[in-house]
Scaffold this motif. Structure first.
Motif, PDB file in Angstrom:
ATOM      1  N   ALA A 108       0.634  -1.256   0.133  1.00  0.00           N
ATOM      2  CA  ALA A 108      -0.188  -0.269  -0.096  1.00  0.00           C
ATOM      3  C   ALA A 108       1.121   1.854  -0.420  1.00  0.00           C
ATOM      4  CB  ALA A 108      -0.543  -0.343   1.037  1.00  0.00           C
ATOM      5  N   TYR A 109       0.092   2.167  -0.310  1.00  0.00           N
ATOM      6  CA  TYR A 109       1.274   3.608  -0.821  1.00  0.00           C
ATOM      7  C   TYR A 109       0.552   4.765  -0.409  1.00  0.00           C
ATOM      8  CZ  TYR A 109      -0.027   3.690  -5.524  1.00  0.00           C
ATOM      9  OH  TYR A 109      -0.754   2.822  -6.605  1.00  0.00           O
ATOM     10  N   THR A 110       0.211   5.738   0.438  1.00  0.00           N
ATOM     11  CA  THR A 110      -0.628   6.377   0.500  1.00  0.00           C
ATOM     12  C   THR A 110       0.549   7.777   0.217  1.00  0.00           C
ATOM     13  OG1 THR A 110      -1.203   5.759   2.861  1.00  0.00           O
ATOM     14  CG2 THR A 110      -1.491   8.616   2.589  1.00  0.00           C
ATOM     15  N   VAL A 111      -0.748   8.379  -0.748  1.00  0.00           N
ATOM     16  CA  VAL A 111       0.310   9.764  -1.399  1.00  0.00           C
ATOM     17  C   VAL A 111      -0.533  11.330  -0.250  1.00  0.00           C
ATOM     18  CG1 VAL A 111       0.296  11.135  -3.414  1.00  0.00           C
ATOM     19  CG2 VAL A 111       0.834   8.555  -3.593  1.00  0.00           C
ATOM     20  N   THR A 112       0.449  11.749  -0.572  1.00  0.00           N
ATOM     21  CA  THR A 112      -0.347  14.029  -0.349  1.00  0.00           C
ATOM     22  C   THR A 112       0.269  14.575  -1.253  1.00  0.00           C
ATOM     23  OG1 THR A 112      -0.012  12.719   2.100  1.00  0.00           O
ATOM     24  CG2 THR A 112      -0.419  14.902   1.752  1.00  0.00           C
TER      25      THR A 112
END
Length: 130
Positions: free
Chosen positions: A29-33
């Motif tokens: 998973a990757y969280t992008v801001t």
């Protein structure tokens, strides 16, 4: 401050409960801001990702929006989302770009620097499977 700039930060992590290392399935998973650091409101229109595992398998992903959305960001505003991918190896990389259209019609691509997807520390014995 430039009129058309965005900052893109990515935080990836291995998802063990959706992975099966014995069958070469490694979920991440990757969280992008995304933060509008410019002076003009901008809308994220589309994405382009290049995903490559340590064995050389490569995949390109292109599409409209992110997680079904095309967020409009005013100066100083951020949008955050989490998505994921699967690799056939314990590690790999991702990089890409987002395409934006500013409120005044200006169009631009924002590059996303390469980041590492790595499950080797989560697998007993490192990269070697027994």
């Amino acid at each position: 401050m430039t009129a058309y700039t965005v900052q893109i930060d990515v935080l990836p992590h291995y998802v063990a409960d959706q992975s099966n290392p014995l069958q070469d399935v490694f979920a991440f998973a990757y969280t992008v801001t995304v933060t509008n650091t410019g002076r003009v409101p901008v809308q994220l229109i589309s994405r382009h990702w290049v995903i490559q595992d340590e064995r050389g398998h490569s995949e390109e992903v292109k599409g409209l929006g992110v997680v079904g959305q095309q967020p409009l960001l005013r100066p100083g505003e951020s949008f955050q989302y989490t998505s994921g991918c699967r690799l056939r190896a314990a590690s790999g990389t991702m990089h890409g770009s987002y395409f934006f259209v500013a409120e005044d019609g200006h169009r631009f691509d924002a590059p996303i620097d390469t980041f590492v997807l790595d499950a080797s520390n989560a697998i007993p014995g490192g990269r070697t499977l027994h």
